[in-house]
Design a protein around this motif. Structure first.
Motif, PDB file in Angstrom:
ATOM      1  N   LEU A 153       0.014   9.456   7.699  1.00  0.00           N
ATOM      2  CA  LEU A 153       0.484   8.358   6.840  1.00  0.00           C
ATOM      3  C   LEU A 153       0.647   8.906   5.418  1.00  0.00           C
ATOM      4  O   LEU A 153      -0.179   8.672   4.546  1.00  0.00           O
ATOM      5  N   PRO A 154       1.735   9.653   5.179  1.00  0.00           N
ATOM      6  CA  PRO A 154       1.920  10.263   3.857  1.00  0.00           C
ATOM      7  C   PRO A 154       2.174   9.208   2.778  1.00  0.00           C
ATOM      8  O   PRO A 154       2.585   8.090   3.076  1.00  0.00           O
ATOM      9  N   PRO A 155       1.921   9.556   1.520  1.00  0.00           N
ATOM     10  CA  PRO A 155       2.161   8.614   0.421  1.00  0.00           C
ATOM     11  C   PRO A 155       3.615   8.130   0.400  1.00  0.00           C
ATOM     12  O   PRO A 155       4.527   8.865   0.765  1.00  0.00           O
ATOM     13  N   LEU A 156       3.791   6.890  -0.028  1.00  0.00           N
ATOM     14  CA  LEU A 156       5.116   6.277  -0.126  1.00  0.00           C
ATOM     15  C   LEU A 156       5.489   6.041  -1.584  1.00  0.00           C
ATOM     16  O   LEU A 156       4.621   5.820  -2.424  1.00  0.00           O
ATOM     17  N   ASN A 157       6.785   6.049  -1.871  1.00  0.00           N
ATOM     18  CA  ASN A 157       7.276   5.791  -3.224  1.00  0.00           C
ATOM     19  C   ASN A 157       7.451   4.305  -3.524  1.00  0.00           C
ATOM     20  O   ASN A 157       7.177   3.849  -4.622  1.00  0.00           O
ATOM     21  N   GLY A 158       7.951   3.545  -2.554  1.00  0.00           N
ATOM     22  CA  GLY A 158       8.431   2.206  -2.812  1.00  0.00           C
ATOM     23  C   GLY A 158       7.436   1.074  -2.983  1.00  0.00           C
ATOM     24  O   GLY A 158       7.649   0.211  -3.838  1.00  0.00           O
ATOM     25  N   PRO A 159       6.371   1.000  -2.202  1.00  0.00           N
ATOM     26  CA  PRO A 159       5.556  -0.219  -2.204  1.00  0.00           C
ATOM     27  C   PRO A 159       5.073  -0.715  -3.558  1.00  0.00           C
ATOM     28  O   PRO A 159       5.102  -1.913  -3.822  1.00  0.00           O
TER      29      PRO A 159
ATOM     30  N   ASN B 220       1.143 -19.440  -7.979  1.00  0.00           N
ATOM     31  CA  ASN B 220       1.178 -19.580  -6.518  1.00  0.00           C
ATOM     32  C   ASN B 220       1.528 -18.289  -5.778  1.00  0.00           C
ATOM     33  O   ASN B 220       1.786 -18.322  -4.575  1.00  0.00           O
ATOM     34  N   VAL B 221       1.564 -17.174  -6.502  1.00  0.00           N
ATOM     35  CA  VAL B 221       1.871 -15.887  -5.879  1.00  0.00           C
ATOM     36  C   VAL B 221       0.713 -14.931  -6.150  1.00  0.00           C
ATOM     37  O   VAL B 221       0.305 -14.741  -7.289  1.00  0.00           O
ATOM     38  N   ARG B 222       0.210 -14.345  -5.078  1.00  0.00           N
ATOM     39  CA  ARG B 222      -0.897 -13.397  -5.191  1.00  0.00           C
ATOM     40  C   ARG B 222      -0.428 -12.027  -4.714  1.00  0.00           C
ATOM     41  O   ARG B 222       0.262 -11.919  -3.706  1.00  0.00           O
ATOM     42  N   GLN B 223      -0.815 -11.008  -5.454  1.00  0.00           N
ATOM     43  CA  GLN B 223      -0.492  -9.638  -5.082  1.00  0.00           C
ATOM     44  C   GLN B 223      -1.750  -8.927  -4.591  1.00  0.00           C
ATOM     45  O   GLN B 223      -2.804  -9.038  -5.211  1.00  0.00           O
ATOM     46  N   LEU B 224      -1.618  -8.209  -3.499  1.00  0.00           N
ATOM     47  CA  LEU B 224      -2.685  -7.340  -2.998  1.00  0.00           C
ATOM     48  C   LEU B 224      -2.100  -5.944  -2.879  1.00  0.00           C
ATOM     49  O   LEU B 224      -1.217  -5.710  -2.043  1.00  0.00           O
ATOM     50  N   THR B 225      -2.536  -5.031  -3.715  1.00  0.00           N
ATOM     51  CA  THR B 225      -2.022  -3.671  -3.648  1.00  0.00           C
ATOM     52  C   THR B 225      -3.169  -2.691  -3.481  1.00  0.00           C
ATOM     53  O   THR B 225      -4.266  -2.906  -4.000  1.00  0.00           O
ATOM     54  N   GLU B 226      -2.880  -1.656  -2.727  1.00  0.00           N
ATOM     55  CA  GLU B 226      -3.847  -0.592  -2.466  1.00  0.00           C
ATOM     56  C   GLU B 226      -5.163  -1.165  -1.953  1.00  0.00           C
ATOM     57  O   GLU B 226      -6.228  -0.909  -2.494  1.00  0.00           O
ATOM     58  N   ARG B 227      -5.076  -1.955  -0.910  1.00  0.00           N
ATOM     59  CA  ARG B 227      -6.247  -2.620  -0.331  1.00  0.00           C
ATOM     60  C   ARG B 227      -6.502  -2.132   1.092  1.00  0.00           C
ATOM     61  O   ARG B 227      -5.604  -1.677   1.782  1.00  0.00           O
ATOM     62  N   SER B 228      -7.728  -2.294   1.519  1.00  0.00           N
ATOM     63  CA  SER B 228      -8.108  -1.938   2.886  1.00  0.00           C
ATOM     64  C   SER B 228      -7.564  -2.980   3.857  1.00  0.00           C
ATOM     65  O   SER B 228      -7.176  -4.085   3.460  1.00  0.00           O
ATOM     66  N   SER B 229      -7.585  -2.648   5.123  1.00  0.00           N
ATOM     67  CA  SER B 229      -7.113  -3.588   6.137  1.00  0.00           C
ATOM     68  C   SER B 229      -7.958  -4.853   6.162  1.00  0.00           C
ATOM     69  O   SER B 229      -7.435  -5.945   6.387  1.00  0.00           O
ATOM     70  N   VAL B 230      -9.247  -4.746   5.907  1.00  0.00           N
ATOM     71  CA  VAL B 230     -10.116  -5.930   5.866  1.00  0.00           C
ATOM     72  C   VAL B 230      -9.726  -6.830   4.698  1.00  0.00           C
ATOM     73  O   VAL B 230      -9.643  -8.055   4.847  1.00  0.00           O
ATOM     74  N   GLU B 231      -9.461  -6.247   3.546  1.00  0.00           N
ATOM     75  CA  GLU B 231      -9.052  -7.042   2.383  1.00  0.00           C
ATOM     76  C   GLU B 231      -7.706  -7.720   2.624  1.00  0.00           C
ATOM     77  O   GLU B 231      -7.501  -8.868   2.212  1.00  0.00           O
TER      78      GLU B 231
ATOM     79  N   CYS C 279      -0.629  -1.078   7.882  1.00  0.00           N
ATOM     80  CA  CYS C 279      -1.655  -0.171   7.374  1.00  0.00           C
ATOM     81  C   CYS C 279      -2.252  -0.623   6.055  1.00  0.00           C
ATOM     82  O   CYS C 279      -1.539  -0.973   5.117  1.00  0.00           O
ATOM     83  N   GLY C 280      -3.566  -0.573   6.006  1.00  0.00           N
ATOM     84  CA  GLY C 280      -4.306  -0.733   4.765  1.00  0.00           C
ATOM     85  C   GLY C 280      -4.617   0.651   4.220  1.00  0.00           C
ATOM     86  O   GLY C 280      -4.360   1.669   4.873  1.00  0.00           O
ATOM     87  N   ARG C 281      -5.188   0.686   3.060  1.00  0.00           N
ATOM     88  CA  ARG C 281      -5.527   1.956   2.419  1.00  0.00           C
ATOM     89  C   ARG C 281      -6.422   2.823   3.312  1.00  0.00           C
ATOM     90  O   ARG C 281      -6.353   4.035   3.289  1.00  0.00           O
ATOM     91  N   ASN C 282      -7.245   2.197   4.109  1.00  0.00           N
ATOM     92  CA  ASN C 282      -8.201   2.904   4.961  1.00  0.00           C
ATOM     93  C   ASN C 282      -7.676   3.196   6.368  1.00  0.00           C
ATOM     94  O   ASN C 282      -8.426   3.726   7.204  1.00  0.00           O
TER      95      ASN C 282
ATOM     96  N   ASN D 113       0.857  -1.187   0.000  1.00  0.00           N
ATOM     97  CA  ASN D 113       0.000   0.000   0.000  1.00  0.00           C
ATOM     98  C   ASN D 113       0.886   1.227   0.000  1.00  0.00           C
ATOM     99  O   ASN D 113       1.851   1.295   0.762  1.00  0.00           O
ATOM    100  N   TRP D 114       0.545   2.215  -0.809  1.00  0.00           N
ATOM    101  CA  TRP D 114       1.361   3.418  -0.876  1.00  0.00           C
ATOM    102  C   TRP D 114       0.571   4.702  -0.685  1.00  0.00           C
ATOM    103  O   TRP D 114       1.154   5.754  -0.526  1.00  0.00           O
ATOM    104  N   THR D 115      -0.752   4.645  -0.661  1.00  0.00           N
ATOM    105  CA  THR D 115      -1.541   5.834  -0.341  1.00  0.00           C
ATOM    106  C   THR D 115      -2.517   5.504   0.784  1.00  0.00           C
ATOM    107  O   THR D 115      -3.038   4.389   0.871  1.00  0.00           O
ATOM    108  N   TYR D 116      -2.746   6.515   1.616  1.00  0.00           N
ATOM    109  CA  TYR D 116      -3.587   6.353   2.802  1.00  0.00           C
ATOM    110  C   TYR D 116      -4.481   7.582   2.935  1.00  0.00           C
ATOM    111  O   TYR D 116      -4.272   8.439   3.787  1.00  0.00           O
ATOM    112  N   PRO D 117      -5.477   7.685   2.079  1.00  0.00           N
ATOM    113  CA  PRO D 117      -6.279   8.911   2.002  1.00  0.00           C
ATOM    114  C   PRO D 117      -7.054   9.254   3.277  1.00  0.00           C
ATOM    115  O   PRO D 117      -7.352  10.425   3.510  1.00  0.00           O
TER     116      PRO D 117
END
Length: 184
Positions: A16-22, A45-56, A93-96, A6-10
């Motif tokens: 929680l400012p935006p990050l460059n790396g994730p 066998n590899v799953r990516q979860l990006t920019e997701r909420s903590s529940v996700e 941290c999740g997006r939310n 996760n790199w943004t946390y609106p």
């Protein structure tokens, strides 16, 4: 493997400012892990979860651990903001996520540890590229998972901050070294 970034946390951008790396961290680690010559996993066998909420994120982790068999070796990777509560417990941290409402908006290390304890996998590696990542281990963690083949690699000690990528196109230093290591 489950790769989370996760790199943004609106909902709490002031704390929680935006990050460059994730974003780059997850995609480059995915390439390294599934490289046909040196990779440890097949792409399926590899799953990516990006920019997701903590529940996700929690649901993704729960799915990974519940689907595992006693012959599986699991990898959980997280790149994003991490902080600790008043007790020193690591929160991912999740997006939310909000630092002032962490109970309902962050992923607690304690919950991840419980999922690992209940998981039948032969081994679980947890790799955390976030601030305060060393707090994942917490007091007594070694005793909790003794003999289970659980390994934790953290970008920072419990009270330290991890470094973000310097540029929007770069990798965090920790994940950059990790990717280089996987590629030989």
């Amino acid at each position: 493997a489950l790769l989370v970034g996760n790199w943004t946390y609106p909902d709490d951008a002031a704390n929680l400012p935006p990050l460059n790396g994730p974003h780059n961290d997850v995609s480059q680690l995915m390439q390294a892990l599934t490289d046909p010559d040196v990779g440890l996993f097949r792409p399926i066998n590899v799953r990516q979860l990006t920019e997701r909420s903590s529940v996700e994120i929690t649901n993704g982790l729960q799915g990974l651990f519940q689907e595992a068999t006693k012959d599986d070796v699991l990898l959980v990777y997280y790149s994003g903001h991490g902080f600790t509560n008043d007790r020193g417990e690591l929160l991912l941290c999740g997006r939310n996520s909000r630092t002032d409402q962490w109970r309902g908006t962050a992923v607690r290390a304690r919950d991840i540890k419980e999922m690992i304890e209940e998981c039948p996998a032969a081994a679980v590696a947890v790799v955390l590229d976030c601030c305060h990542a060393g707090a994942f281990k917490g007091a007594g963690f070694a005793e909790e998972v003794a003999g289970k083949g659980t390994f934790v690699l953290s970008a920072a000690r419990p009270r330290d901050r991890a470094r973000d990528a310097q540029y929007a196109t770069g990798l965090s230093p920790f994940t950059g070294h990790l990717v280089d290591g996987f590629k030989g």
